[in-house]
Structures are given as structure tokens and as C-alpha cells.
Design an enzyme around this catalytic site. Structure first.
Site, PDB file in Angstrom:
ATOM      1  N   TYR A  16      37.082  51.932  35.371  1.00  0.00           N
ATOM      2  CA  TYR A  16      35.666  51.567  35.464  1.00  0.00           C
ATOM      3  C   TYR A  16      34.845  52.544  36.293  1.00  0.00           C
ATOM      4  CZ  TYR A  16      37.737  49.710  39.722  1.00  0.00           C
ATOM      5  OH  TYR A  16      38.439  49.579  40.888  1.00  0.00           O
ATOM      6  N   GLU A  86      44.740  56.300  43.521  1.00  0.00           N
ATOM      7  CA  GLU A  86      44.141  55.123  44.165  1.00  0.00           C
ATOM      8  C   GLU A  86      44.784  54.808  45.522  1.00  0.00           C
ATOM      9  OE1 GLU A  86      41.529  54.494  42.878  1.00  0.00           O
ATOM     10  OE2 GLU A  86      41.657  54.628  40.704  1.00  0.00           O
TER      11      GLU A  86
END
Length: 144
Positions: A16, A86
Site C-alpha cells: 500500500y 519492513e
């Protein structure tokens, strides 16, 4: 008795932010490793602006993104690469993100699909709810 570690299921990824097409990490991490990329929605989530990248926080809302299906021969390496990007380590209380399995919906036909996505870790999510800037559209690309 096997001592082989359990591998997570080979699910597609819901991205996203900086991994979406046209964003800086897409070409670096995804180019040549995917079998399909298609628009999708994550319900029950809100998008918050971060320091150059967004965070998903699980709360009422909808986040727009892309469902990315890895080529089978690339899946393991891609999972490791995205966890590294991440800074996600299973069970580490210092994580900024947690990799979780969630249902997303393909925009083209409304088909639900189970996918991995990275959501704000609990302490990060709490800080964002208190002091963060929610992206009203739920679409990181709308800010660009």
C-alpha cells in the site's frame, strides 16, 4: 520427527506504500519477481502518513493498494526481502511493523483473497492514533 522450521503459507502480498507500482521500492524489490499485480482493498484498516512511507493501522476504514503474487520460484527470497525492508522479525517487540494475514478484496471483481500485509506494530499504532496524520482517502498514491 522433523526439525525443519515451519514456513509461513505462500500467500500473495498486499502492498500500500513504497512497494506500489511507480513508487521507489517497487522496482528494487518486486520487478521480475511477480506473476501478477492488481488493485485491491483492505477493509478494517486506516492509512497513516509516516516519515516517507505509510503505516496501516487496524481500525475502521479502507486502504487502497495492490495485491502482489510472487512467482513461485521467487517467493522465499521475496518474503525474506520484504521482512528485511519492513525491519520485521517475528516476535521482536522492537518491530515497527507486524506481518499479518488478512483478507483483501480484488477491485476488479470483488473476490476476497488471503494475503500478507505489514501493519503498524501495537506501540506504533497507538502513537499514530494519538498523534499521527491519517490519510483520509486511504490511498498513498493520492498524496503523490
Amino acid at each position: 520427527m522433523s526439525l525443519t522450521p515451519l514456513l509461513p503459507p505462500a500467500l500473495p502480498f498486499f502492498v500500500y506504500g513504497t512497494l506500489r507500482p511507480g513508487e521507489p521500492n517497487h522496482d528494487h524489490f518486486l520487478r521480475g519477481r511477480t506473476a501478477a499485480e492488481e488493485p485491491a482493498l483492505l477493509q478494517g484498516a486506516a492509512l497513516y502518513d509516516g516519515p516517507g512511507y505509510p503505516y496501516v493501522v487496524e481500525e475502521p476504514g479502507i486502504v487502497r493498494g495492490d495485491l502482489v503474487t510472487a512467482r513461485p520460484e521467487e517467493y522465499g527470497a521475496l518474503l525474506v526481502a520484504l521482512d528485511h525492508l519492513e525491519e520485521y522479525v517475528p516476535g521482536d517487540p522492537r518491530n515497527l511493523y507486524e506481518r499479518v494475514e488478512r483478507e483483501v478484496v480484488r477491485e476488479a471483481d470483488g473476490t476476497p483473497v488471503r494475503a500478507w500485509t505489514y501493519v503498524a506494530a501495537p506501540a506504533v499504532a497507538e502513537g499514530l492514533r494519538r498523534h499521527g496524520s491519517r490519510i483520509a482517502t486511504g490511498d498513498w498514491l493520492a498524496l503523490r
